[in-house]
Design an enzyme around this catalytic site. Structure first.
Site, PDB file in Angstrom:
ATOM      1  N   LYS A 148      11.529 -68.757  -3.624  1.00 48.04           N
ATOM      2  CA  LYS A 148      10.507 -67.695  -3.593  1.00 48.04           C
ATOM      3  C   LYS A 148      10.685 -66.720  -4.764  1.00 48.04           C
ATOM      4  O   LYS A 148       9.735 -66.417  -5.475  1.00 48.04           O
ATOM      5  CB  LYS A 148      10.562 -66.912  -2.261  1.00 48.04           C
ATOM      6  CG  LYS A 148      10.350 -67.760  -1.024  1.00 48.04           C
ATOM      7  CD  LYS A 148      10.361 -66.929   0.235  1.00 48.04           C
ATOM      8  CE  LYS A 148      11.658 -66.196   0.490  1.00 48.04           C
ATOM      9  NZ  LYS A 148      12.826 -67.075   0.757  1.00 48.04           N
ATOM     10  N   ARG A 188       8.124 -60.944   7.488  1.00 46.90           N
ATOM     11  CA  ARG A 188       9.236 -61.790   7.887  1.00 46.90           C
ATOM     12  C   ARG A 188       9.210 -62.067   9.390  1.00 46.90           C
ATOM     13  O   ARG A 188      10.058 -62.763   9.903  1.00 46.90           O
ATOM     14  CB  ARG A 188      10.486 -60.995   7.540  1.00 46.90           C
ATOM     15  CG  ARG A 188      11.728 -61.730   7.333  1.00 46.90           C
ATOM     16  CD  ARG A 188      11.842 -62.200   5.936  1.00 46.90           C
ATOM     17  NE  ARG A 188      13.194 -62.497   5.574  1.00 46.90           N
ATOM     18  CZ  ARG A 188      13.620 -62.462   4.331  1.00 46.90           C
ATOM     19  NH1 ARG A 188      12.827 -62.114   3.352  1.00 46.90           N
ATOM     20  NH2 ARG A 188      14.844 -62.794   4.058  1.00 46.90           N
ATOM     21  N   ARG A 245      23.561 -70.548  -6.612  1.00 47.43           N
ATOM     22  CA  ARG A 245      22.712 -69.471  -7.168  1.00 47.43           C
ATOM     23  C   ARG A 245      23.557 -68.378  -7.811  1.00 47.43           C
ATOM     24  O   ARG A 245      24.578 -67.971  -7.287  1.00 47.43           O
ATOM     25  CB  ARG A 245      21.871 -68.835  -6.068  1.00 47.43           C
ATOM     26  CG  ARG A 245      21.150 -67.581  -6.580  1.00 47.43           C
ATOM     27  CD  ARG A 245      20.097 -67.077  -5.668  1.00 47.43           C
ATOM     28  NE  ARG A 245      20.514 -66.948  -4.306  1.00 47.43           N
ATOM     29  CZ  ARG A 245      19.657 -66.844  -3.278  1.00 47.43           C
ATOM     30  NH1 ARG A 245      18.373 -66.848  -3.496  1.00 47.43           N
ATOM     31  NH2 ARG A 245      20.103 -66.732  -2.049  1.00 47.43           N
ATOM     32  N   ARG A 304      25.556 -63.575  -4.710  1.00 42.65           N
ATOM     33  CA  ARG A 304      25.184 -62.588  -3.686  1.00 42.65           C
ATOM     34  C   ARG A 304      26.170 -62.588  -2.521  1.00 42.65           C
ATOM     35  O   ARG A 304      26.629 -63.644  -2.108  1.00 42.65           O
ATOM     36  CB  ARG A 304      23.779 -62.908  -3.149  1.00 42.65           C
ATOM     37  CG  ARG A 304      22.679 -62.207  -3.891  1.00 42.65           C
ATOM     38  CD  ARG A 304      21.316 -62.731  -3.579  1.00 42.65           C
ATOM     39  NE  ARG A 304      20.949 -62.813  -2.170  1.00 42.65           N
ATOM     40  CZ  ARG A 304      19.736 -63.156  -1.735  1.00 42.65           C
ATOM     41  NH1 ARG A 304      18.776 -63.422  -2.618  1.00 42.65           N
ATOM     42  NH2 ARG A 304      19.460 -63.227  -0.459  1.00 42.65           N
ATOM     43  N   ARG A 352      21.113 -66.840   8.335  1.00 39.40           N
ATOM     44  CA  ARG A 352      19.794 -66.548   7.728  1.00 39.40           C
ATOM     45  C   ARG A 352      18.807 -67.680   8.018  1.00 39.40           C
ATOM     46  O   ARG A 352      17.624 -67.437   8.264  1.00 39.40           O
ATOM     47  CB  ARG A 352      19.942 -66.326   6.219  1.00 39.40           C
ATOM     48  CG  ARG A 352      20.543 -64.960   5.897  1.00 39.40           C
ATOM     49  CD  ARG A 352      21.098 -64.887   4.490  1.00 39.40           C
ATOM     50  NE  ARG A 352      20.122 -65.173   3.480  1.00 39.40           N
ATOM     51  CZ  ARG A 352      20.423 -65.595   2.248  1.00 39.40           C
ATOM     52  NH1 ARG A 352      21.678 -65.784   1.893  1.00 39.40           N
ATOM     53  NH2 ARG A 352      19.467 -65.818   1.371  1.00 39.40           N
TER      54      ARG A 352
HETATM   55  P1  AP5 Z   1      15.580 -68.367  -5.155  1.00 44.71           P
HETATM   56  O1  AP5 Z   1      14.346 -68.277  -5.964  1.00 44.71           O
HETATM   57  O2  AP5 Z   1      16.625 -67.308  -5.342  1.00 44.71           O
HETATM   58  O3  AP5 Z   1      15.242 -68.553  -3.597  1.00 44.71           O
HETATM   59  P2  AP5 Z   1      14.603 -67.551  -2.549  1.00 44.71           P
HETATM   60  O4  AP5 Z   1      13.615 -68.313  -1.734  1.00 44.71           O
HETATM   61  O5  AP5 Z   1      14.126 -66.299  -3.210  1.00 44.71           O
HETATM   62  O6  AP5 Z   1      15.889 -67.301  -1.662  1.00 44.71           O
HETATM   63  P3  AP5 Z   1      16.495 -65.981  -1.029  1.00 44.71           P
HETATM   64  O7  AP5 Z   1      17.844 -66.404  -0.511  1.00 44.71           O
HETATM   65  O8  AP5 Z   1      16.469 -64.824  -1.991  1.00 44.71           O
HETATM   66  O9  AP5 Z   1      15.531 -65.711   0.121  1.00 44.71           O
HETATM   67  P4  AP5 Z   1      15.780 -64.863   1.350  1.00 44.71           P
HETATM   68  O10 AP5 Z   1      14.431 -64.829   1.932  1.00 44.71           O
HETATM   69  O11 AP5 Z   1      16.875 -65.342   2.248  1.00 44.71           O
HETATM   70  O12 AP5 Z   1      16.406 -63.518   0.750  1.00 44.71           O
HETATM   71  P5  AP5 Z   1      15.797 -62.064   0.508  1.00 44.71           P
HETATM   72  O13 AP5 Z   1      16.375 -61.553  -0.742  1.00 44.71           O
HETATM   73  O14 AP5 Z   1      14.338 -62.058   0.716  1.00 44.71           O
HETATM   74  O15 AP5 Z   1      16.218 -69.813  -5.460  1.00 44.71           O
HETATM   75  C1  AP5 Z   1      17.465 -70.190  -4.898  1.00 44.71           C
HETATM   76  C2  AP5 Z   1      18.285 -70.974  -5.946  1.00 44.71           C
HETATM   77  O16 AP5 Z   1      17.648 -72.223  -6.184  1.00 44.71           O
HETATM   78  C3  AP5 Z   1      18.401 -70.279  -7.314  1.00 44.71           C
HETATM   79  O17 AP5 Z   1      19.678 -70.488  -7.820  1.00 44.71           O
HETATM   80  C4  AP5 Z   1      17.350 -71.004  -8.180  1.00 44.71           C
HETATM   81  O18 AP5 Z   1      17.720 -71.029  -9.544  1.00 44.71           O
HETATM   82  C5  AP5 Z   1      17.329 -72.383  -7.572  1.00 44.71           C
HETATM   83  N1  AP5 Z   1      16.025 -73.041  -7.622  1.00 44.71           N
HETATM   84  C6  AP5 Z   1      14.802 -72.472  -7.493  1.00 44.71           C
HETATM   85  N2  AP5 Z   1      13.829 -73.413  -7.562  1.00 44.71           N
HETATM   86  C7  AP5 Z   1      14.470 -74.599  -7.706  1.00 44.71           C
HETATM   87  C8  AP5 Z   1      14.027 -75.949  -7.846  1.00 44.71           C
HETATM   88  N3  AP5 Z   1      12.731 -76.288  -7.819  1.00 44.71           N
HETATM   89  N4  AP5 Z   1      14.967 -76.921  -7.968  1.00 44.71           N
HETATM   90  C9  AP5 Z   1      16.292 -76.619  -7.986  1.00 44.71           C
HETATM   91  N5  AP5 Z   1      16.778 -75.350  -7.878  1.00 44.71           N
HETATM   92  C10 AP5 Z   1      15.877 -74.358  -7.744  1.00 44.71           C
HETATM   93  O19 AP5 Z   1      16.407 -61.266   1.762  1.00 44.71           O
HETATM   94  C11 AP5 Z   1      17.794 -60.963   1.828  1.00 44.71           C
HETATM   95  C12 AP5 Z   1      18.043 -60.103   3.072  1.00 44.71           C
HETATM   96  O20 AP5 Z   1      17.310 -58.853   2.963  1.00 44.71           O
HETATM   97  C13 AP5 Z   1      17.562 -60.703   4.413  1.00 44.71           C
HETATM   98  O21 AP5 Z   1      18.524 -61.589   4.977  1.00 44.71           O
HETATM   99  C14 AP5 Z   1      17.365 -59.427   5.257  1.00 44.71           C
HETATM  100  O22 AP5 Z   1      18.591 -58.919   5.730  1.00 44.71           O
HETATM  101  C15 AP5 Z   1      16.789 -58.436   4.227  1.00 44.71           C
HETATM  102  N6  AP5 Z   1      15.313 -58.485   4.191  1.00 44.71           N
HETATM  103  C16 AP5 Z   1      14.531 -58.862   3.128  1.00 44.71           C
HETATM  104  N7  AP5 Z   1      13.229 -58.775   3.461  1.00 44.71           N
HETATM  105  C17 AP5 Z   1      13.173 -58.347   4.739  1.00 44.71           C
HETATM  106  C18 AP5 Z   1      12.105 -58.094   5.658  1.00 44.71           C
HETATM  107  N8  AP5 Z   1      10.817 -58.279   5.310  1.00 44.71           N
HETATM  108  N9  AP5 Z   1      12.410 -57.660   6.905  1.00 44.71           N
HETATM  109  C19 AP5 Z   1      13.699 -57.459   7.266  1.00 44.71           C
HETATM  110  N10 AP5 Z   1      14.754 -57.706   6.465  1.00 44.71           N
HETATM  111  C20 AP5 Z   1      14.497 -58.150   5.215  1.00 44.71           C
END
Ligand code: AP5
Length: 216
Positions: free
Chosen positions: A13, A88, A127, A161, A172
């Site tokens: 994402k 979410r 990552r 991270r 998660r």
């Molecule tokens: P990446 O693009 O980093 O993946 P992502 O989907 O963004 O993964 P996240 O782990 O950031 O998502 P998340 O939803 O768990 O975390 P968030 O920060 O929102 O890609 C991953 C890896 O793969 C990278 O190394 C990339 O290079 C590689 N890659 C990408 N595309 C690829 C491909 N096609 N092929 C191969 N490799 C590839 O949330 C973190 C925390 O914040 C949550 O757990 C929660 O505690 C809090 N939080 C955030 N939003 C909310 C909300 N709305 N409500 C409540 N709590 C929240």
């Protein structure tokens, strides 16, 4: 265009949000990035969010929704936005609908990035993020920086991270299945959902997203 990206942790994402939002000249808004910036700066919001993030749980809706409402009141979203990581759960999706109705607008599309759990685990394990800007995302195998440990974009130090530890990732993924997956049905019922196969080369996934957006 007003876009939501949904998908499990590691689906890509954040990676795709930056590329697609830059292409469309709209801001990418990641609740995870906003929380991480606040944790890094030691703000009261960051202190509150940290314990939830470190254990893989969602930050309480009251905190998250107030933060998003404030962000969507900024002038740069007037021509659209791409939301990554919000909503979410169904209550957040309902609140988003209400916030946008208050702005006399609504979402154009919700893109669901679909990737299986084995791939997600490999992506998260390798990552690396830039300390200067967490939208600069790399992977030790799949999206390598030219120099190991150094951001290609700004020269910042790359790090792993805190919530990318195996145990936290498992939690998660469980939270995603239990709390976030139901919003796929919520948006399906509203005719807003488009599913994107998010396995394969990064550029191919971007191309699938841009093709899907042409049809909106
Ligand atoms: P990446 O693009 O980093 O993946 P992502 O989907 O963004 O993964 P996240 O782990 O950031 O998502 P998340 O939803 O768990 O975390 P968030 O920060 O929102 O890609 C991953 C890896 O793969 C990278 O190394 C990339 O290079 C590689 N890659 C990408 N595309 C690829 C491909 N096609 N092929 C191969 N490799 C590839 O949330 C973190 C925390 O914040 C949550 O757990 C929660 O505690 C809090 N939080 C955030 N939003 C909310 C909300 N709305 N409500 C409540 N709590 C929240």
């Amino acid at each position: 265009m007003r876009i939501v990206l949904v998908g499990p942790p590691g689906a890509g994402k954040g990676t795709q949000a930056k590329i697609v939002a830059d292409r469309l000249k709209i801001p990418a808004i990641s609740t995870g990035d906003i929380f991480r910036a606040n944790v890094g700066a030691g703000t009261p919001l960051g202190l509150e969010a940290r314990s939830y993030m470190d254990s893989g749980r969602l930050v309480p809706d009251s905190v998250t929704i107030a933060m998003v409402r404030d962000r969507l009141s900024q002038p740069d979203v007037a021509n659209g936005f791409l939301l990554d990581g919000f909503p979410r759960n169904v209550p957040q999706a309902e609140e988003l609908e209400a916030i946008l109705a208050g702005m006399d607008t609504k979402l154009d599309v919700v893109l669901e990035l679909v990737v299986d759990n084995n791939e997600v685990v490999k992506r998260i394990a390798g990552r690396r993020l830039c300390r200067n800007d967490s939208t600069h995302i790399f992977h030790v195998d799949f999206n390598q920086p030219s120099v190991a440990g150094v951001c290609d974009i700004c020269g910042g130090e790359l790090y792993q991270r805190d919530d990318d530890k195996e145990e936290t990732v498992r939690e998660r993924l469980a939270v995603y299945e239990r709390e976030t997956a139901p919003i796929v049905g919520f948006y399906g019922e509203r005719g807003l959902l488009t599913t994107i196969e998010a396995t394969g080369a990064l550029d191919d996934v971007t191309a699938r997203i841009l093709t899907a957006l042409e049809d909106v």
